[in-house]
Write a protein that holds these residues in place. Structure first.
Motif, PDB file in Angstrom:
ATOM      1  N   LEU A   1       0.822  -1.209   0.000  1.00 53.07           N
ATOM      2  CA  LEU A   1       0.000   0.000   0.000  1.00 53.07           C
ATOM      3  C   LEU A   1       0.857   1.261   0.000  1.00 53.07           C
ATOM      4  CD1 LEU A   1      -2.852  -1.032   2.458  1.00 53.07           C
ATOM      5  CD2 LEU A   1      -2.837  -1.097  -0.035  1.00 53.07           C
ATOM      6  N   LEU A   2       2.019   1.203   0.644  1.00 56.90           N
ATOM      7  CA  LEU A   2       2.936   2.340   0.627  1.00 56.90           C
ATOM      8  C   LEU A   2       3.379   2.649  -0.791  1.00 56.90           C
ATOM      9  CD1 LEU A   2       4.823   4.431   1.972  1.00 56.90           C
ATOM     10  CD2 LEU A   2       6.506   2.575   2.224  1.00 56.90           C
ATOM     11  N   ASP A   3       3.759   1.623  -1.553  1.00 54.71           N
ATOM     12  CA  ASP A   3       4.211   1.853  -2.922  1.00 54.71           C
ATOM     13  C   ASP A   3       3.089   2.408  -3.795  1.00 54.71           C
ATOM     14  OD1 ASP A   3       6.821   1.224  -2.537  1.00 54.71           O
ATOM     15  OD2 ASP A   3       6.707  -0.807  -3.338  1.00 54.71           O
ATOM     16  N   ARG A   4       1.864   1.971  -3.543  1.00 51.47           N
ATOM     17  CA  ARG A   4       0.731   2.523  -4.292  1.00 51.47           C
ATOM     18  C   ARG A   4       0.592   4.020  -4.024  1.00 51.47           C
ATOM     19  NH1 ARG A   4      -4.063  -1.950  -3.149  1.00 51.47           N
ATOM     20  NH2 ARG A   4      -3.000  -3.760  -4.085  1.00 51.47           N
ATOM     21  N   GLU A   5       0.712   4.395  -2.761  1.00 48.47           N
ATOM     22  CA  GLU A   5       0.566   5.807  -2.402  1.00 48.47           C
ATOM     23  C   GLU A   5       1.750   6.619  -2.895  1.00 48.47           C
ATOM     24  OE1 GLU A   5      -1.015   9.280  -1.143  1.00 48.47           O
ATOM     25  OE2 GLU A   5      -2.011   7.315  -1.328  1.00 48.47           O
ATOM     26  N   ARG A   6       2.957   6.077  -2.809  1.00 43.30           N
ATOM     27  CA  ARG A   6       4.130   6.801  -3.307  1.00 43.30           C
ATOM     28  C   ARG A   6       4.031   7.006  -4.819  1.00 43.30           C
ATOM     29  NH1 ARG A   6       9.298   4.353   0.077  1.00 43.30           N
ATOM     30  NH2 ARG A   6       8.690   2.415  -0.954  1.00 43.30           N
TER      31      ARG A   6
ATOM     32  N   LYS B   1       1.327   7.428  -6.521  1.00 44.31           N
ATOM     33  CA  LYS B   1       0.376   8.525  -6.742  1.00 44.31           C
ATOM     34  C   LYS B   1       1.048   9.873  -6.522  1.00 44.31           C
ATOM     35  CE  LYS B   1      -3.731   5.938  -5.250  1.00 44.31           C
ATOM     36  NZ  LYS B   1      -4.797   5.864  -4.212  1.00 44.31           N
ATOM     37  N   ARG B   2       1.792   9.991  -5.441  1.00 46.43           N
ATOM     38  CA  ARG B   2       2.404  11.276  -5.108  1.00 46.43           C
ATOM     39  C   ARG B   2       3.542  11.628  -6.066  1.00 46.43           C
ATOM     40  NH1 ARG B   2       2.666  11.436   1.577  1.00 46.43           N
ATOM     41  NH2 ARG B   2       0.609  10.497   1.929  1.00 46.43           N
ATOM     42  N   ARG B   3       4.229  10.614  -6.558  1.00 44.76           N
ATOM     43  CA  ARG B   3       5.384  10.866  -7.432  1.00 44.76           C
ATOM     44  C   ARG B   3       5.028  10.866  -8.908  1.00 44.76           C
ATOM     45  NH1 ARG B   3       9.699   6.882  -4.222  1.00 44.76           N
ATOM     46  NH2 ARG B   3       9.449   7.914  -2.185  1.00 44.76           N
ATOM     47  N   GLY B   4       3.868  10.309  -9.220  1.00 41.62           N
ATOM     48  CA  GLY B   4       3.464  10.254 -10.612  1.00 41.62           C
ATOM     49  C   GLY B   4       4.217   9.232 -11.429  1.00 41.62           C
ATOM     50  N   GLU B   5       4.782   8.235 -10.760  1.00 39.70           N
ATOM     51  CA  GLU B   5       5.518   7.191 -11.459  1.00 39.70           C
ATOM     52  C   GLU B   5       5.597   5.950 -10.597  1.00 39.70           C
ATOM     53  OE1 GLU B   5       9.310   8.943 -12.162  1.00 39.70           O
ATOM     54  OE2 GLU B   5       9.988   8.717 -10.099  1.00 39.70           O
ATOM     55  N   THR B   6       5.816   4.823 -11.247  1.00 42.83           N
ATOM     56  CA  THR B   6       5.923   3.550 -10.535  1.00 42.83           C
ATOM     57  C   THR B   6       7.159   3.549  -9.639  1.00 42.83           C
ATOM     58  OG1 THR B   6       4.842   2.400 -12.357  1.00 42.83           O
ATOM     59  CG2 THR B   6       6.088   1.046 -10.795  1.00 42.83           C
ATOM     60  N   VAL B   7       7.011   3.003  -8.439  1.00 41.63           N
ATOM     61  CA  VAL B   7       8.130   2.936  -7.497  1.00 41.63           C
ATOM     62  C   VAL B   7       8.939   1.668  -7.761  1.00 41.63           C
ATOM     63  CG1 VAL B   7       8.787   2.763  -5.068  1.00 41.63           C
ATOM     64  CG2 VAL B   7       6.868   4.224  -5.749  1.00 41.63           C
ATOM     65  N   VAL B   8      10.220   1.840  -8.004  1.00 40.05           N
ATOM     66  CA  VAL B   8      11.128   0.710  -8.173  1.00 40.05           C
ATOM     67  C   VAL B   8      11.926   0.567  -6.882  1.00 40.05           C
ATOM     68  CG1 VAL B   8      13.035  -0.265  -9.488  1.00 40.05           C
ATOM     69  CG2 VAL B   8      11.293   1.125 -10.646  1.00 40.05           C
ATOM     70  N   ASN B   9      11.692  -0.514  -6.175  1.00 41.46           N
ATOM     71  CA  ASN B   9      12.315  -0.676  -4.857  1.00 41.46           C
ATOM     72  C   ASN B   9      13.828  -0.735  -4.935  1.00 41.46           C
ATOM     73  OD1 ASN B   9       9.548  -2.653  -3.918  1.00 41.46           O
ATOM     74  ND2 ASN B   9      10.040  -0.688  -3.049  1.00 41.46           N
ATOM     75  N   GLY B  10      14.454  -0.123  -3.974  1.00 39.97           N
ATOM     76  CA  GLY B  10      15.907  -0.092  -3.887  1.00 39.97           C
ATOM     77  C   GLY B  10      16.287   0.639  -2.633  1.00 39.97           C
ATOM     78  N   GLU B  11      17.235   1.540  -2.736  1.00 39.01           N
ATOM     79  CA  GLU B  11      17.640   2.327  -1.585  1.00 39.01           C
ATOM     80  C   GLU B  11      16.691   3.510  -1.401  1.00 39.01           C
ATOM     81  OE1 GLU B  11      21.710   3.378  -2.102  1.00 39.01           O
ATOM     82  OE2 GLU B  11      22.428   1.306  -1.922  1.00 39.01           O
ATOM     83  N   TRP B  12      16.861   4.206  -0.292  1.00 38.20           N
ATOM     84  CA  TRP B  12      16.012   5.367   0.002  1.00 38.20           C
ATOM     85  C   TRP B  12      16.041   6.322  -1.181  1.00 38.20           C
ATOM     86  CZ3 TRP B  12      16.171  10.647   0.307  1.00 38.20           C
ATOM     87  CH2 TRP B  12      15.155  11.259   1.033  1.00 38.20           C
ATOM     88  N   PRO B  13      14.896   6.906  -1.608  1.00 37.14           N
ATOM     89  CA  PRO B  13      13.606   6.927  -0.916  1.00 37.14           C
ATOM     90  C   PRO B  13      12.589   5.915  -1.431  1.00 37.14           C
ATOM     91  CG  PRO B  13      13.598   8.606  -2.603  1.00 37.14           C
ATOM     92  CD  PRO B  13      14.928   7.893  -2.718  1.00 37.14           C
TER      93      PRO B  13
END
Length: 237
Positions: free
Chosen positions: A147-152, A154-166
């Motif tokens: 759910l965090l990645d879904r919300e991120r 939305k806020r970033r306007g792009e798919t989140v690719v997991n890795g280091e911060w952020p």
């Protein structure tokens, strides 16, 4: 209705506030917290400590600015709000939100959770409610990360690719986890997880608040004496 709940209804929320040229200060807590004498004393003492600390900081900040030849001064700010996330006859769950401005580029905010055992009259935590050897970490972290990645995204306007911060998923110890009663029926039905600013993303994205249902499996991991304080919900889809 249990006595602690009746007592809370007879009390009002507490607000301690003052505003001077050097410091805008506010500290408040819920009626349910005020109904617990130990918590009332605790928050009143903390309000005194925080105001004194901020006033000392204001004196030091003004002195530093004078030495640097800077005359601009808008004062400092501190606010702390303790809200009731939920309660049962045995437990009181509080969430504290703190914001402070100490002269930097922007205010800083943070949250914390406090779980109070009414029978023992002391602070506890949700892990202490579980049977020996049982944990909720796995039940919470996987859906939280999804759910965090879904919300991120939305806020970033792009798919989140997991890795280091952020773009990593924070560890459980980095999160504020509060038991919550969303329908206010005297039984906890959700765990509210908060990743403060900088924990799951840059300051501009703000904190991330994810609410997760407390499932039947999670309730079964509780000690028998606490199960009546919880209400199982369907898992995240």
């Amino acid at each position: 209705m249990p006595f602690p709940l009746l007592l809370a209804l007879s009390l009002a929320p507490v607000s301690i506030a003052s505003e001077t040229r050097d410091l805008d200060f506010e500290y408040n807590w819920s009626a349910e917290a005020e109904a617990v004498p130990a918590l009332s004393r605790r928050f009143r003492a903390d309000a005194v400590r925080q105001r004194q600390a901020m006033n000392r900081m204001a004196v030091a900040e003004k002195k530093a600015r004078r030495e640097m030849g800077t005359s601009d001064w808008n004062g400092l700010q501190f606010s702390r709000s303790v809200e009731t996330a939920g309660q049962s006859g045995k437990l009181l769950s509080l969430v504290t939100s703190t914001s402070s401005y100490t002269g930097g580029a922007h205010p800083n905010g943070r949250t914390s959770a406090l779980l109070w055992d009414r029978k023992l009259s002391r602070e506890t935590n949700y892990s202490a409610l579980l049977l020996a050897g049982q944990r909720w970490d796995g039940a919470l972290r996987l859906p939280f990360c999804v759910l965090l990645d879904r919300e991120r995204a939305k806020r970033r306007g792009e798919t989140v690719v997991n890795g280091e911060w952020p773009s990593q998923c924070p560890e459980m110890k980095e999160l504020t986890i509060a038991l919550a009663d969303h329908d206010r029926n005297g039984r906890f039905d959700h765990a509210d997880l908060t990743a403060d600013s900088y924990v799951a993303g840059p300051y501009a994205e703000g904190p991330y608040e994810i609410s997760l249902p407390i499932t039947a499996t999670m309730v079964q991991r509780l000690k028998p004496e606490f199960r009546a304080s919880f209400e199982a919900q369907p898992p995240v889809q």
